[in-house]
Design an enzyme around this catalytic site. Structure first.
Site, short mmCIF file in Angstrom:
data_model
loop_
_atom_site.label_atom_id
_atom_site.label_comp_id
_atom_site.label_asym_id
_atom_site.label_seq_id
_atom_site.Cartn_x
_atom_site.Cartn_y
_atom_site.Cartn_z
CG ASP A 24 -2.23 -0.60 1.05
OD1 ASP A 24 -2.33 -1.49 0.19
OD2 ASP A 24 -3.18 -0.22 1.76
CG LEU B 195 -13.83 9.65 -1.10
CD1 LEU B 195 -14.85 10.67 -1.56
CD2 LEU B 195 -13.05 10.14 0.11
#
Length: 390
Positions: free
Chosen positions: A146, A205
């Site tokens: 990540d 989001l």
């Protein structure tokens, strides 16, 4: 080559998600092992069929072996050796891993070293990599981090104004997360727009949420920090707050600092403000949750404005992705309207059903606005193939 399969694995503290691809990057099966250590539940989807069953998973090893045995049982694979690549999502690679990596003993040792930075994520990820070493010894294992996409963030954006020894001894700095998603979005729009070195502001989001400023195709800044707790208000995470609150609440409530941080991660955010962590539930009661929605939208707008300034007003687009960014049109409209003074303009009529992406900016908008469906699993597949073909 036709029988060769690529498996993508996302291991959490009490669950593992799997996606199996063929070598043409087509999804063959999706599976979820959850409630590991508790009572266990298994879901599998393949060829328009669904399997759901309660299965005791005393540990991650039991979950992996059940998944592999189920693939063989349903003839999704003939032999375990059909799986030639296993791509693992690894949350924390610190600043060490500048690219995804074929996992050998040295890389695994580093992943374990960074457990202290992300204990809930890196430990199960390291454990599951070792399980695949044993269960599918013929496969190559690739770790996709990540944090890798954010290793290009300049020093002025990753340093905290804290004693330098904290960074030097304890690796305290901004790392950022959702990097695999941001890399996918950047690559997708490079192809879609036929343009390299893009400047983008991307809002990922979902229940976890962050914003990334991409400058010349590389991460320049991002809202998550040392951990995913920093930045936006999220489903159960507080996002930005005064760090003195941690010590104060620990003293007042007779809690440890780690207990307070746990509450900021799991009992805060929209859950604390509204009683619901899912934005669909929050938006189902717009009047009751008006203040929380305003706080949520304002925080996203603040980061968009901040990053637009850092990119000197020169962007190729504002992008919304993740579960909320891709699907919650009413939410995305609020974000855009909150930054309309900066020249962004949209119209709900543009929020139609779409495939992989759509433009939601009006001709009057100073900047293009996109909604793009992210695909982190596909990005992991592409990275795994790229590394093993070198």
């Amino acid at each position: 080559m036709n029988d060769n399969k690529i498996l993508v694995v996302n291991a959490g503290s009490s669950s593992i998600k799997f996606q199996l691809f063929d070598y043409h990057k087509k999804v063959l099966a999706k599976a979820l092992c959850e409630r590991i250590f508790v009572d266990g539940f298994f879901k599998l989807e393949f060829n328009e069929q669904k399997v759901e069953e309660k299965v005791a998973f005393p540990d991650h090893h039991a979950a992996v072996t059940h998944f592999l045995n189920t693939l063989k049982k349903h003839k999704i694979i003939q032999e375990l050796s059909d799986i030639i690549l296993v791509g693992h999502r690894v949350v924390q690679g610190a600043n060490y891993f500048k690219d995804s990596v074929i996992v050998d003993a040295e890389a695994l040792a580093k992943i374990k070293e960074f457990i202290k930075l992300a204990p809930l994520h890196n430990k199960p990820e390291a454990d599951v990599i070792e399980i695949f070493f044993k269960e599918v010894p013929s496969a190559k294992n690739v770790a996709v981090f990540d944090t890798t996409f954010h290793t290009t963030i300049p020093q002025e954006n990753y340093l905290y104004a804290v004693p330098r020894s904290w960074e030097q001894k304890h690796l305290v700095r901004r790392y950022g997360f959702h990097g695999t998603s941001y890399k996918f979005i950047n690559n997708y729009l490079e192809k879609h727009l036929n343009k390299q070195n893009l400047n983008l502001i991307v809002c990922h989001l979902g229940n976890g949420a962050s914003v990334c400023a991409i400058k010349n195709g590389k991460s320049f800044n991002t809202s998550m920090g040392f951990t995913p707790l920093e930045g936006l208000i999220m489903g159960t995470r507080s996002g930005d707050l005064d760090p003195a609150i941690i010590g104060y609440v620990a003293e007042q409530e007779n809690m440890s600092a780690s207990d307070v941080v746990n509450a900021l991660n799991k009992k805060s955010g929209m859950l604390a403000l509204t009683g619901a962590s899912d934005m669909r539930d929050v938006f189902a009661k717009p009047q009751e949750n008006a203040v929380a929605i305003k706080m949520y939208v304002n925080r996203v707008a603040d980061y968009i404005a901040k990053y637009l300034n850092q990119l000197e007003g020169n962007i190729d687009g504002l992008v919304f992705t993740g579960g909320i960014g891709e699907n919650a049109s009413d939410c995305v409209e609020l974000f855009i309207n909150a930054v309309k003074s900066l020249g962004f303009a949209t119209d709900l009529k543009l929020f139609v059903k779409y495939g992989d992406s759509c433009v939601v900016s009006t001709p009057q908008s100073k900047y293009k606005i996109y909604r793009v469906r992210t695909n982190e699993e596909l990005m992991i597949v592409e990275d795994s193939i790229r590394l093993t073909q070198k």
